[in-house]
Design an enzyme around this catalytic site. Structure first.
Site, PDB file in Angstrom:
ATOM      1  N   THR A   1      27.139  42.413  34.457  1.00 13.53           N
ATOM      2  CA  THR A   1      26.324  41.713  33.481  1.00 13.53           C
ATOM      3  C   THR A   1      24.853  41.805  33.850  1.00 13.53           C
ATOM      4  OG1 THR A   1      28.091  40.189  32.974  1.00 13.53           O
ATOM      5  CG2 THR A   1      25.882  39.389  32.577  1.00 13.53           C
TER       6      THR A   1
ATOM      7  N   ARG B   1      39.222  39.942  24.862  1.00 14.12           N
ATOM      8  CA  ARG B   1      38.875  39.066  25.988  1.00 14.12           C
ATOM      9  C   ARG B   1      37.372  38.727  25.944  1.00 14.12           C
ATOM     10  NH1 ARG B   1      35.010  39.279  30.357  1.00 14.12           N
ATOM     11  NH2 ARG B   1      35.848  38.139  32.124  1.00 14.12           N
TER      12      ARG B   1
ATOM     13  N   ASP C   1      32.368  34.659  30.408  1.00 20.59           N
ATOM     14  CA  ASP C   1      31.488  33.484  30.480  1.00 20.59           C
ATOM     15  C   ASP C   1      30.136  33.709  29.808  1.00 20.59           C
ATOM     16  OD1 ASP C   1      31.114  35.436  32.578  1.00 20.59           O
ATOM     17  OD2 ASP C   1      29.643  34.068  33.454  1.00 20.59           O
TER      18      ASP C   1
ATOM     19  N   GLY D   1      29.583  37.673  37.245  1.00 24.23           N
ATOM     20  CA  GLY D   1      30.721  37.518  38.140  1.00 24.23           C
ATOM     21  C   GLY D   1      32.020  37.486  37.366  1.00 24.23           C
TER      22      GLY D   1
ATOM     23  N   GLY E   1      34.226  36.278  35.125  1.00 22.26           N
ATOM     24  CA  GLY E   1      33.929  35.336  34.060  1.00 22.26           C
ATOM     25  C   GLY E   1      34.905  34.188  33.920  1.00 22.26           C
TER      26      GLY E   1
END
Ligand code: ASP
Length: 314
Positions: free
Chosen positions: A181, A209, A212, A233, A235
């Site tokens: 990300t 899917r 976060d 990270g 999520g």
């Protein structure tokens, strides 16, 4: 009263690659994002303008897992998530599972100005067309190394271990297992905070899917009372630990410093079994860039100072 502006960016966290690393292109990509965001801040632009400009630059750079260069789903497609948040008004905009947007963060910015907060999939695509966003063909997002990563993971999962498509691990962090990300946080000279985040998600993720990144309070949060946060990270763990809002809450309700709040929120991710990192800036211009993985692509700049970029501890 004006305050010195502050900007931080990230391009993902993860494990160290075993190969012959060439870190220079990653540092250059981070510096380009800092320059794009700083240009906005230096001209008196808002923190929101700066984080969107910085994330757009990272989306356009194929080395990072967002926009061009996004990772592949298990169905060998791209599904991207992005969000922005304004710490002054607590306005937020997010998109999830978009497939054709060159700059998903720009669509999130446009959603922020609508009566919605989060749009997904076909509806988000329709909203994009209605607002004049061009649909890029799937080939625009393709990079050979991301497709090779998908094949490597799928081969490992099926136990065949055919490594003929395995990527050359020349990146500093193991790109097959890294969280990629991209994000930015900023404090502008008027004292306002903002955050942005954009991602292709995780390689080989199930279609549909959502991680976060587009979820306010998990992968992103901004509040002028406390801080601006952008996460990267695993999520699912960041969602369960409400990481970004947890950092705000520890500062606002318990008087924690930015560094202590960020470390504590990440420790909870670690306790649950996740990994990754956050970038955060507070209303005084303090910066925290903690991670619980081997490294994190990150950079920062303050008014009047030279931009810095790092991958590991040094
Ligand atoms: N947090 C992102 C997600 O779970 C992945 C990443 O940081 O690369 O979608």
């Amino acid at each position: 009263m004006t305050v010195p502006y502050t900007l931080a960016v990230h391009g993902g966290a993860g494990t160290i690659a075993r190969g012959q690393a060439d870190a220079a292109p990653y540092h250059a990509g981070l510096r380009a994002a800092l320059a794009a965001g700083e240009a906005a801040l230096a001209q008196g632009g808002s923190a929101l303008d700066a984080v969107v400009a910085a994330v757009r630059a990272l989306e356009d750079e194929p080395l990072f897992n967002a926009g061009r260069g996004a990772v592949y789903t298990s169905a060998a497609q791209h599904e991207m998530d992005a969000a922005v948040m304004d710490g002054t008004t607590l306005a937020a905009g997010a998109v999830a599972g978009v497939r054709t947007l060159r700059n998903p963060v720009q669509l999130a910015r446009t959603v922020m100005d609508s009566r919605f907060v989060l749009l997904s999939g076909d509806g988000a695509e329709q909203f994009a067309r209605d607002h004049g966003f061009e649909a890029m063909p799937p080939g625009y997002f393709h990079t050979d190394h991301r497709l090779a990563q998908l094949h490597q993971l799928q081969n490992e999962a099926s136990g065949t271990m055919q490594m003929d498509h395995a990527p050359d691990p020349t990146a500093p962090l193991d790109e097959t297992r890294k969280f990629g990300t991209v994000g930015a946080v900023a404090l502008d000279s008027a004292g306002h905070l903002a955050s942005a985040v954009s991602t292709g998600g995780m390689t080989n993720k199930h279609p549909g899917r959502i991680g976060d990144s587009p979820l306010v309070g998990a992968g992103i949060y901004a509040n002028d009372q406390s801080c601006a946060v952008s996460a990267t990270g695993s999520g699912e763990y960041f969602i369960r630990a409400c990481v970004a809002h947890d950092i705000h809450a520890r500062m606002a309700y318990a008087g924690a410093t930015l560094e202590a709040a960020s470390q504590a929120a990440l420790a909870e991710v670690g306790r649950l079994g996740g990994e990754g990192g956050v970038i955060a800036v507070d209303r005084q211009g303090n910066i925290a860039l903690p991670y619980i993985s081997a490294g994190m692509y990150r950079g920062w700049v303050r008014a009047g100072e030279v931009a810095q970029t790092r991958i590991f501890e040094d």
